[in-house]
Design a protein around this motif. Structure first.
Motif, mmCIF file in Angstrom:
data_model
loop_
_atom_site.group_PDB
_atom_site.id
_atom_site.type_symbol
_atom_site.label_atom_id
_atom_site.label_comp_id
_atom_site.label_asym_id
_atom_site.label_seq_id
_atom_site.Cartn_x
_atom_site.Cartn_y
_atom_site.Cartn_z
ATOM 1 N N GLU A 110 0.859 -1.180 0.000
ATOM 2 C CA GLU A 110 0.000 0.000 0.000
ATOM 3 C C GLU A 110 0.893 1.226 0.000
ATOM 4 O O GLU A 110 1.832 1.308 0.788
ATOM 5 N N ASP A 111 0.588 2.140 -0.908
ATOM 6 C CA ASP A 111 1.286 3.422 -0.953
ATOM 7 C C ASP A 111 0.445 4.383 -0.125
ATOM 8 O O ASP A 111 -0.616 4.830 -0.558
ATOM 9 N N ALA A 112 0.900 4.674 1.082
ATOM 10 C CA ALA A 112 0.128 5.509 2.002
ATOM 11 C C ALA A 112 -0.060 6.919 1.455
ATOM 12 O O ALA A 112 -1.105 7.536 1.681
ATOM 13 N N ASP A 113 0.913 7.427 0.700
ATOM 14 C CA ASP A 113 0.809 8.777 0.146
ATOM 15 C C ASP A 113 -0.245 8.838 -0.955
ATOM 16 O O ASP A 113 -1.055 9.759 -0.998
ATOM 17 N N ALA A 114 -0.267 7.835 -1.835
ATOM 18 C CA ALA A 114 -1.213 7.819 -2.958
ATOM 19 C C ALA A 114 -2.550 7.178 -2.584
ATOM 20 O O ALA A 114 -3.528 7.332 -3.310
ATOM 21 N N GLY A 115 -2.576 6.432 -1.471
ATOM 22 C CA GLY A 115 -3.807 5.751 -1.076
ATOM 23 C C GLY A 115 -4.182 4.631 -2.026
ATOM 24 O O GLY A 115 -5.356 4.375 -2.260
ATOM 25 N N ARG A 116 -3.163 3.937 -2.579
ATOM 26 C CA ARG A 116 -3.403 2.889 -3.555
ATOM 27 C C ARG A 116 -2.651 1.617 -3.167
ATOM 28 O O ARG A 116 -1.639 1.672 -2.476
ATOM 29 N N ILE A 117 -3.157 0.492 -3.670
ATOM 30 C CA ILE A 117 -2.505 -0.793 -3.470
ATOM 31 C C ILE A 117 -1.985 -1.266 -4.814
ATOM 32 O O ILE A 117 -2.652 -1.127 -5.840
ATOM 33 N N GLY A 118 -0.768 -1.820 -4.818
ATOM 34 C CA GLY A 118 -0.197 -2.313 -6.061
ATOM 35 C C GLY A 118 0.922 -3.301 -5.812
ATOM 36 O O GLY A 118 1.248 -3.622 -4.674
ATOM 37 N N LYS A 119 1.490 -3.789 -6.904
ATOM 38 C CA LYS A 119 2.605 -4.735 -6.858
ATOM 39 C C LYS A 119 3.898 -4.015 -7.182
ATOM 40 O O LYS A 119 3.954 -3.197 -8.096
ATOM 41 N N ASP A 167 5.588 5.997 -9.428
ATOM 42 C CA ASP A 167 6.763 6.022 -8.574
ATOM 43 C C ASP A 167 6.328 6.311 -7.145
ATOM 44 O O ASP A 167 5.551 7.231 -6.896
ATOM 45 N N ALA A 168 6.833 5.513 -6.232
ATOM 46 C CA ALA A 168 6.514 5.695 -4.813
ATOM 47 C C ALA A 168 7.803 5.808 -4.020
ATOM 48 O O ALA A 168 8.818 5.206 -4.370
ATOM 49 N N ARG A 169 7.743 6.588 -2.971
ATOM 50 C CA ARG A 169 8.880 6.663 -2.052
ATOM 51 C C ARG A 169 8.836 5.429 -1.147
ATOM 52 O O ARG A 169 7.773 5.079 -0.627
ATOM 53 N N PRO A 170 9.958 4.769 -0.948
ATOM 54 C CA PRO A 170 9.963 3.557 -0.113
ATOM 55 C C PRO A 170 9.384 3.778 1.276
ATOM 56 O O PRO A 170 8.726 2.888 1.820
ATOM 57 N N ASP A 171 9.588 4.956 1.854
ATOM 58 C CA ASP A 171 9.074 5.235 3.198
ATOM 59 C C ASP A 171 7.554 5.303 3.240
ATOM 60 O O ASP A 171 6.961 5.210 4.324
ATOM 61 N N ASP A 172 6.906 5.488 2.079
ATOM 62 C CA ASP A 172 5.442 5.552 2.023
ATOM 63 C C ASP A 172 4.803 4.186 1.833
ATOM 64 O O ASP A 172 3.578 4.064 1.855
ATOM 65 N N LEU A 173 5.619 3.154 1.618
ATOM 66 C CA LEU A 173 5.080 1.824 1.343
ATOM 67 C C LEU A 173 5.010 0.978 2.594
ATOM 68 O O LEU A 173 5.880 1.051 3.459
ATOM 69 N N ARG A 174 3.976 0.172 2.650
ATOM 70 C CA ARG A 174 3.861 -0.795 3.735
ATOM 71 C C ARG A 174 3.229 -2.065 3.168
ATOM 72 O O ARG A 174 2.449 -2.010 2.210
ATOM 73 N N PRO A 175 3.577 -3.208 3.737
ATOM 74 C CA PRO A 175 3.015 -4.461 3.233
ATOM 75 C C PRO A 175 1.523 -4.521 3.534
ATOM 76 O O PRO A 175 1.038 -3.904 4.486
ATOM 77 N N VAL A 176 0.795 -5.239 2.707
ATOM 78 C CA VAL A 176 -0.628 -5.425 2.959
ATOM 79 C C VAL A 176 -0.859 -6.861 3.422
ATOM 80 O O VAL A 176 -0.065 -7.756 3.129
#
Length: 74
Positions: free
Chosen positions: A13-22, A43-52
């Motif tokens: 989950e990209d917390a900044d974009a509010g989206r889930i992706g691979k 493009d997502a910043r690694p710090d904005d990503l979290r596992p779902v």
């Protein structure tokens, strides 16, 4: 707490974009993420990503499948 380090193929989950992706790749300081149902990577910043959780990943995939069956595009 250790920062999450995504791996290729992870569903995130990209917390900044509010989206889930691979996770599709890594370019410079960014992670390329593609929506679960396909589509344009972002493009997502690694710090904005979290596992779902598995449940979140399944929910996202089902939402895409339902939208496709209705002729919608997500």
């Amino acid at each position: 707490m250790t920062a999450y380090k995504p791996n290729l193929g992870d569903t995130v989950e990209d917390a900044d974009a509010g989206r889930i992706g691979k996770v599709m790749g890594f370019e410079g300081p960014y992670v390329q993420v593609r929506p679960v149902g396909g589509g344009r990577e972002w493009d997502a910043r690694p710090d904005d990503l979290r596992p779902v959780t598995d449940a979140q990943a399944l929910r996202s995939a089902v939402a895409v499948a339902n939208a496709r069956s209705r002729g919608e595009h997500l």
